[in-house]
Design an enzyme around this catalytic site. Structure first.
Site, PDB file in Angstrom:
ATOM      1  N   ASP A  19       0.864  -1.158   0.000  1.00  0.00           N
ATOM      2  CA  ASP A  19       0.000   0.000   0.000  1.00  0.00           C
ATOM      3  C   ASP A  19       0.914   1.226   0.000  1.00  0.00           C
ATOM      4  O   ASP A  19       2.102   1.108   0.284  1.00  0.00           O
ATOM      5  CB  ASP A  19      -0.855  -0.066   1.270  1.00  0.00           C
ATOM      6  CG  ASP A  19      -1.741   1.140   1.397  1.00  0.00           C
ATOM      7  OD1 ASP A  19      -2.275   1.583   0.367  1.00  0.00           O
ATOM      8  OD2 ASP A  19      -1.883   1.634   2.524  1.00  0.00           O
ATOM      9  N   THR A  74      -2.225   1.355  -4.780  1.00  0.00           N
ATOM     10  CA  THR A  74      -2.702   2.448  -3.960  1.00  0.00           C
ATOM     11  C   THR A  74      -4.029   2.972  -4.470  1.00  0.00           C
ATOM     12  O   THR A  74      -4.327   2.894  -5.660  1.00  0.00           O
ATOM     13  CB  THR A  74      -1.659   3.578  -3.896  1.00  0.00           C
ATOM     14  OG1 THR A  74      -2.219   4.654  -3.195  1.00  0.00           O
ATOM     15  CG2 THR A  74      -1.244   4.017  -5.282  1.00  0.00           C
TER      16      THR A  74
END
Lengths: 338, 1176
Positions: B395, B669
């Site tokens: 992430d 992301t």
């Protein structure tokens, strides 16, 4: 889910153990260790091998088959056990003195004392002299547990199948047969004689065996196995002990007697001998062989050529290997080091 | 609005829950769950049966139970029952102890939770009550910062309009404050007295796990009130910014949505586990084969020999022919050969993994002192897989970046301020100038402070805008101690910056904003908030200052805002645009700021049009937007802000190191492409060395396919003969649609390309017909960044790689949106010590900083893998060496399943004589020290290629084991068959043979473990020597007279040890067997070391020599923002202007959503006369 440990620091302890920094020896198979190591091991093995080989070569062994399966053998008359108490005599001569002490073995082949069912078919408690097991032998003794509800003592296949050929050795001197004294004492393990096998604490011994029956193959009761020596009866009879110690392999020999007494303490001198065999034990049913062996021993036991040769071979291989490794090392490692 | 149709839906269902407030008797009828939480599985009474039942569900345990039953059949039993029951009991009890400990801690945490105090309204008065005693239908009082006890229906709140604010981090990981509102009517039930008499009845849906949905109806005083999720306070939330509120318990304890959601996570297995299971199956097959061979042997033997031998050894009564005997013999051999799959294998593996997990927990180098959080191995069963990772999915926000926004640079009226985060310069000290300043704030340009001090109008207006135009909530605990609750960190940073420069936002009401401007308190009346949304990309406020002038302040994306400026701003706009470009190039997040004076008449007109738009029934959103648009025109530019999205410490070094270790890092992301790409450059995933960075942002299938096609066609750019570091994944590329590059070329170019793919393109790329193409292209690229992806897509990408690459994947993230990805990857890592704990709860490992990943993988993972592989190799070896001796012996004992060894030896071999040394090796072994594996990341490669333990290695171990068993049987066979003691007693009796073989076996496997152990700590020494010592001690004890006298049957080996161990021939045999077993191994290893050294061998051999540093980047970290690379990069981004897009608030779309919801709520629920709604 509710975390309330903010105050105390969660920092792990700084110890060599938790941080995996314990001091450690980190051996590496470096040429400096391995190659000399191989040479050393090789030389040591060769040394031992030579010693063993020479020792073993000095040991004299005389082995004779008396099964009688082929007609030429003097015992062939007894082979089929047509008549009880068959006796046969084998004659042999010894060229040179067999140095004493000489051990007299009997041997059986194709005989499976190491069969699992055979092995468990015994009652160690009974043999330990526990009279409660006289009345009700271990069930593993079956089918040699009871004979028409009378318990068998000693029960089980091992005891039942006890080897019962007996031998007498004579030296033929000038047409006379002089008996060679055979010593049957101390041929069993010390622990077997003193610990593992015990006669029941009843005197006379025969009373302990009231209400029991001897194994079906036996011709004598266990308390009267040795007619010459009263103390050599019951479960601590030496021949019984020897038989009860199972052999590991189907071809085995067991110690029968020592020849240590009198004139024969120095060994069996050269000459002609005759061996009188009371042939009782049938082996024709399963194709087994019977033999007798006369052998002396060294510090490392009986004749054992294999051990010496194996040591020599392994030792030589180690040395050869070290040379190979040295070559490989020289060829592949040195340039890289530079 | 949503409530009515869904309510209808609910009513269709048969099941419904009825709750009557303040009426325990009525509610008890339904026997709803109490608020007592039980996560524990057992109690004192149920522990034994339940735990045993669970354990026997394991195939291995059941198998051993089956063996035990077999052993109880006398005809089959080749071994005493205790040879199986002792290890089995040991294994079961170790597992039981572990389960009991786990459960004890669960009990403790349950108790802790259940005994929290809460305030319950009972018979008109507030009483303290434990959480566990709260019942459905009770009315609970909650105070600020308290956790919500159960799922409550909000009845009243101390805040206006029945609003109350909650933080839902524990539920969904979002830290922004959300708003709930009480049901419209009981809102007047402000004080406890009224509530005590409240007797409304709620009819609602049965308990479920949908966090965002609730429907029900409140019946009170013959009226129906619809209830939705917006009226609910769910357990696990924390009350914020609200003095107190009252709620009616609807769901309690296990019925709460939190508990309904805490489902068991998917049980993960490592590839070693799967391999082990396969191998165990093969071994079972092997076992059956051995059994069959021996059974056939038995049949033949019984027919040819045994039947003749019956005079001495009759068949057992049930056995009447050789075939039945063979059948029994098969099972007997299954019993004695079962040790090839020893009971202790699984338990030992667990113990080793547990040890490794503790080492991870204990590692101080993975401890984050800022957040006081140590790394935690939450799953103890995956450690060795950490040494095999090929793909890391990360992430961005909160993982690569700190999710801390710092106001870094700014441009005010054409003047640029701020020098970035340079270490030499001192931060500005605001305290003498401004007592309300926040000391955490750092800024590096005193010129700006000067300009504020001298009263520059633009600077003042700039910060005034920042202090007014936002949706931040403030909380002032004591005078001057301000806490801002921002819904996005960007906004928080801006308001904080304004605060430090003297424009302090103090408090807000629905109609006013109070600030302290340079020490003077000013209250503005807030006329309107023109809210942010993704299309508008800007937000404005219209305020009236104390002097009565109306002004509109606007901040937003430069692309949007610069179009709306008054033409007279042209010159300033050019300068500011330059600054904005500069900031964007530095990887900063930018916003443009502008204002507009609004005359009273204009305001009247606009507010009227706005009101009508607001009331419109159809196309309300559009009409509102149009209204906003009308007034956000002809604005005057004030300047621009630049916010730094701070990278976490050591991120770029870690990524560099991981890529040297041939681990591919993909960033997934939710952020925008521009931001993601900037972060990609700043953490050195993307570099200007790259041949090309492909961007795939097509919205249609065709365009995505086209872009993918061009990307997978590397064109003429690649150079041949480059150092190819990618060895893994060569053949997978066969499926590539690109016809040109042979695989090795694809490998060569793998270091040269980057791929950026957008969420909407990804949706197409993940479709079945394109996924192969996508995977092959993406895997040929060194860096892959997926932006704008949904949580589901994150999981899909992970699944895709799992499916197509057969590689071990690791997902790392910090937020609730990463949970799906964390759960679907082989290994999930959660960043702990920060906001939500959702990711951590779903993860297998957690630590506080991304940079710890390198240590977790390259040190702990590598070691774990190495240790586990060495352990398994040795374990299979030693068991084959041990067991196969029985097989050879079978040929000499009439295939009667006679064991070679004493049964006690068989019982103890695996659990006592040989277990500890190999466990010590499995736990402590190190081939190279930890810093070496970080310096030389190539050492990680064997794990990825699965070189240390695979089927080939397994067969080698097995072969070695079988070889050893041959030597161990035939050497004693050859030597002892004719050997005698020096007293003339033959040595070929069974017991001597057994003792000799067993001793030789123990010595050989001990020497072997000594050879295998590369890291001899004290513990290893103690265990190896101790095990040998223990063997002789136990053997002497078992063969002692004392034991025999007590149990003559069991200890019938009496005297064997002394007798055997005193024979020189026996020792010569053992030495010979050891030499024959070990010498070839030693020679082979030495030659392998010389001819084909592993990298780890080289590193280990040259420990003293400084290893070549493969990490150019180690040492001082460069200034984080890698837009120095921009020249190669610029043309890759579709348009330069996109780069400057604002990213305010996009990180958390949800927060925006809920902030707009406040407005919606107010609009809906307040009478029009109220000032705050007058202009909405």
């Amino acid at each position: 889910m509710v975390k309330e440990e903010e105050d105390s620091s969660n920092r792990p302890d700084n110890t060599a153990f938790t941080q995996q920094r314990l001091p450690a020896w980190q051996p590496i198979l470096s040429a400096g260790i391995v190659i000399p190591g191989f040479v050393l091991i090789g030389l040591a093995f060769i040394g031992i091998g030579v010693g063993l080989f020479l020792t073993s070569r000095d040991i004299q062994v005389l082995e004779m088959d008396y099964t009688g399966a082929d007609g030429s053998s003097p015992c062939s008359v007894c082979y089929n056990l047509a008549d009880k108490n068959c006796v046969c005599t084998m004659s042999f001569s010894i060229d040179s003195l067999i140095k004493g002490p000489v051990f007299f073995y009997y041997g059986l082949t194709n005989y499976f004392q190491n069969q699992r069912r055979y092995g468990v078919s015994r009652d160690d408690k009974q043999l330990y002299g526990d009279t409660s097991n006289f009345a009700s032998p271990n069930s593993e003794c079956a089918p040699y547990q009871y004979i028409s509800n009378v318990p068998i003592v000693p029960c089980g296949s091992v005891a039942n199948s006890m080897f019962n050929d007996t031998f007498e050795l004579f030296k033929n001197v000038n047409g006379q047969s002089l008996p060679v004294p055979l010593d049957g004492k101390g041929i069993a393990w010390w622990t077997d004689y003193n610990v593992k096998f015990q006669n029941p604490n009843v005197t006379p011994l025969i009373n302990a065996f009231n209400g029991t029956v001897r194994p079906p193959f036996w011709s004598k009761n266990v308390y009267e196995l040795d007619t010459t020596d009263a103390s050599n009866n019951g479960f601590i009879n030496q021949d019984f002990l020897v038989w009860m110690r199972r052999a590991a392999l189907p071809d085995f020999r067991k110690l029968y007697r020592r020849i240590t007494d009198g004139d024969y303490s120095a060994g069996l001198p050269a000459g002609n001998y005759s061996l009188k065999i009371h042939y009782n034990y049938p082996v024709n049913g399963f194709g087994g062989k019977k033999k007798v062996v006369f052998s002396n021993v060294s510090w490392m036991g009986g004749k054992n050529e294999f051990l010496g040769i194996a040591y020599l071979v392994i030792g030589s291989l180690c040395v050869v290997m070290s040379v190979v490794m040295l070559i490989v090392y020289a060829k592949f490692k040195f340039p890289e080091d530079n | 609005m949503l409530s009515r149709p869904s309510l209808l839906l609910c009513e269709k269902k048969k099941e419904e829950r009825k709750v009557k407030a303040n009426d325990r008797e009525y509610n008890e009828k339904f026997q709803y769950a109490s608020n007592c939480i039980m996560t524990s599985k057992y109690n004192m009474l149920t522990f034994l049966p339940v735990n045993l039942f669970e354990q026997f569900q394991e195939v291995a345990n059941t198998y051993f139970l089956f063996l035990l039953i077999l052993q109880l059949i006398p005809q089959i039993s080749s071994l005493s029952w205790f040879t199986t029951i002792v290890p089995l009991a040991l294994v079961l009890s170790i597992t039981a102890v572990k389960d009991a400990t786990d459960d004890y801690f669960r009990h403790r945490s349950d108790n802790q939770v259940n005994n929290h105090q809460s305030q319950v309204l009972i018979r008109g008065s507030l009483q303290k009550e434990r959480w566990m005693n709260v019942r459905v239908g009770d009315i609970i009082k909650l105070e600020n910062n308290q956790s919500v006890v159960a799922d409550l229906l909000l009845l009243s709140s101390s805040e206006p309009h029945g609003l109350c604010y909650i933080e839902t981090a524990e539920l969904d990981g979002e830290t922004n404050v959300k708003v709930r509102q009480s049901v419209s009517v009981p809102a007047e039930l402000g004080d406890p007295n009224n509530l005590a008499t409240f007797n409304g009845e709620v009819v609602c849906e049965p308990p479920n796990n949908k966090l965002d949905r609730f429907c029900g109806t409140l019946y009170w005083r013959d009226k129906k009130y619809p209830l939705t999720n917006q009226n609910m306070l769910l357990r696990g939330c924390v009350l914020r910014n609200t003095e107190a509120c009252y709620g009616l318990v609807i769901f309690a304890g296990p019925d709460t949505k939190l508990m309904q959601n805490s489902g068991r996570t998917k049980f993960k297995r490592t590839s070693i586990d799967r391999l082990m299971n396969t191998l165990v199956l093969w071994i079972f097959g092997f076992l059956v084969c051995m059994g069959v061979i021996l059974a056939v042997g038995n049949a033949v033997w019984e027919k040819e020999v045994g039947s003749l031998f019956q005079s001495y050894l009759p068949w057992d009564p049930p056995v009447d022919n050789f075939l039945f005997s063979a059948f029994l013999s098969f099972w007997s051999y299954v019993i004695i050969l079962n040790t090839v799959v020893p009971i202790s294998l699984y338990v030992s593996v667990e113990v080793i993994r547990l040890g490794h997990s503790y080492f991870i927990n204990w590692d101080r180098q993975m401890f984050c002192s800022q957040c006081n959080t140590a790394a935690e191995a939450r799953t103890t069963t995956l450690n060795e897989e950490l040494g095999q990772v090929e793909y890391v999915f990360s992430d961005k926000t909160g993982t690569l970046t700190q999710n801390i926004m710092s106001f870094n640079k700014c441009s005010i009226n054409g003047q640029a301020y701020g020098k970035g985060t340079s270490r030499e310069k001192n931060t500005l000290d605001f305290t003498p100038f401004n007592p309300l300043a926040n000391p955490d704030f750092c800024f590096y340009d005193e010129k700006l402070l000067e300009s504020v001090k001298v009263g520059d109008w633009h600077s003042h207006e700039y910060f005034r805008l920042l202090s007014l135009c936002h949706t931040v909530m403030s909380e002032e605990k004591s005078e001057g101690e301000l806490v801002y609750k921002a819904q996005s960190p960007d906004e928080g940073a801006l308001v904080k910056a304004a605060r430090n420069f003297g424009f302090v936002f103090r408090s807000r009401t629905p109609g006013t904003i109070t600030t302290t401007e340079l020490g003077r308190t000013v209250t503005y009346s807030l006329l309107a908030i023109l809210d942010f949304n993704n299309i508008r990309k800007r937000m404005s406020v219209i305020v009236r200052n104390p002097a009565g002038r109306i002004r509109l302040y606007c901040k937003g994306a430069d692309t949007v805002l610069l179009e709306r400026l008054h033409p007279c701003n042209q010159e300033l706009m050019t300068i500011t645009s330059d600054h904005l470009n500069e900031y964007a190039a530095d990887g900063l997040r930018t916003l443009a700021l502008a204002y507009r004076d609004v005359s009273e008449e204009e305001w009247e007109v606009w507010s009227e049009s706005h009101r009508s738009a607001d009331k419109a029934v159809d196309c309300r959103e559009d009409r509102l937007a149009a209204a906003y648009d009308k007034i956000e025109q002809d604005m005057m530019l004030l300047g621009a802000t630049a916010i730094e999205d701070k990278l976490q410490e050591g991120v770029s070094e870690t990524i560099a190191l991981l890529s040297l270790a041939n681990i591919k890092v993909w960033v997934l992301t939710g952020d925008k492409q521009e931001t993601a790409v900037n972060i990609g450059y700043s953490c050195k995933m993307l570099t200007d060395d790259m041949m090309e960075v492909f961007t795939i942002s097509g919205r249609t299938v065709q365009s995505v396919r086209q872009e993918l096609g061009s990307a997978s066609f590397p064109g003429n750019g690649f150079r041949e003969g480059q150092e190819g570091d990618g060895v893994a994944g060569d053949d997978q590329l066969q499926g590539s649609p690109c016809p040109l590059p042979p695989t090795y070329l694809m490998d060569n170019i793998s270091g040269e390309f980057g791929l950026i793919i957008n969420g909407h393109s990804l949706a197409h790329a993940l479709e079945a017909d394109m996924e192969v193409e996508f995977v092959s292209t993406a895997c040929a690229c060194k860096a892959v960044i997926c932006c704008r992806v949904t949580p589901l897509q994150k999981a899909q990408v992970v699944e895709l790689i799992k499916k197509h690459k057969k590689a071990v994947t690791l997902a790392i993230g910090d937020g609730a949106n990463d949970v799906s990805m964390i759960k679907s990857a082989h290994i999930g890592v959660g960043i702990s010590g920060q906001e939500g704990i959702q990711a951590v709860l779903a993860s297998d490992y957690s630590f506080a900083q991304f940079r710890f990943l390198q240590r977790l993988l390259l040190v702990h993972g590598r070691w774990s893998y190495l240790r586990m592989c060495r352990f398994l190799c040795y374990f299979f070896y030693k068991n084959f060496a041990f067991t196969m001796v029985h097989f050879w012996f079978g040929f000499f004992c009439g295939f009667s399943a006679q064991t070679v060894y004493d049964q006690f030896f068989i019982t103890l071999y695996n659990i006592v004589y040989t277990s500890l040394p190999v466990l010590a090796m499995g736990i402590f072994d190190q081939d190279v020290p930890d810093h070496r594996s970080l310096e030389c990341p190539k050492l990680y490669e064997p794990g990825q290629l699965n070189l240390l333990f695979n089927k080939k290695e397994f067969f080698i171990c097995i072969a070695q084991g079988i070889y050893t068993s041959v030597v161990l049987f035939f050497m004693p066979y050859a030597v002892l068959s004719n050997a005698t003691q020096s007293t003339g007693v033959p040595l070929a009796d069974y017991q001597t043979f057994a003792a000799t073989t067993a001793t030789a076996l123990v010595i050989v496997v001990s020497v072997q473990i000594a050879l295998d152990t590369g890291f001899w700590t004290v513990i290893n020494h103690v265990f190896v020597w101790g095990s040998l010592g223990l063997y002789f001690t136990i053997m002497l004890a078992l063969h002692s007279q004392t034991l025999f006298r007590i149990f003559p049957k069991q200890f019938h080996f009496v005297g064997c040890a002394q007798s055997t161990l005193l024979q020189p021939v026996v020792w010569l045999t053992i030495a010979l067997a050891t030499a024959i077993c070990i010498v070839p191994v030693l020679a082979f290893r030495f030659l392998k070391l010389d001819l084909k050294p592993q990298l780890s061998d080289t590193v280990r051999t040259h420990l003293r020599k400084p290893a070549e540093s493969r990490l150019g980047a180690r040492g001082g970290s460069r200034s984080g923002y890698a837009f120095a690379h921009q020249e190669g990069f610029g043309e890759l981004i579709t348009s330069g202007k996109n780069m400057r897009l604002s990213s305010l608030g996009l990180a958390s779309f949800a927060s925006r959503h809920s902030s707009s919801w406040i407005e919606t709520l107010r609009r809906k629920n307040t009478p029009p006369k109220e000032p705050c709604s007058s202009f909405l």
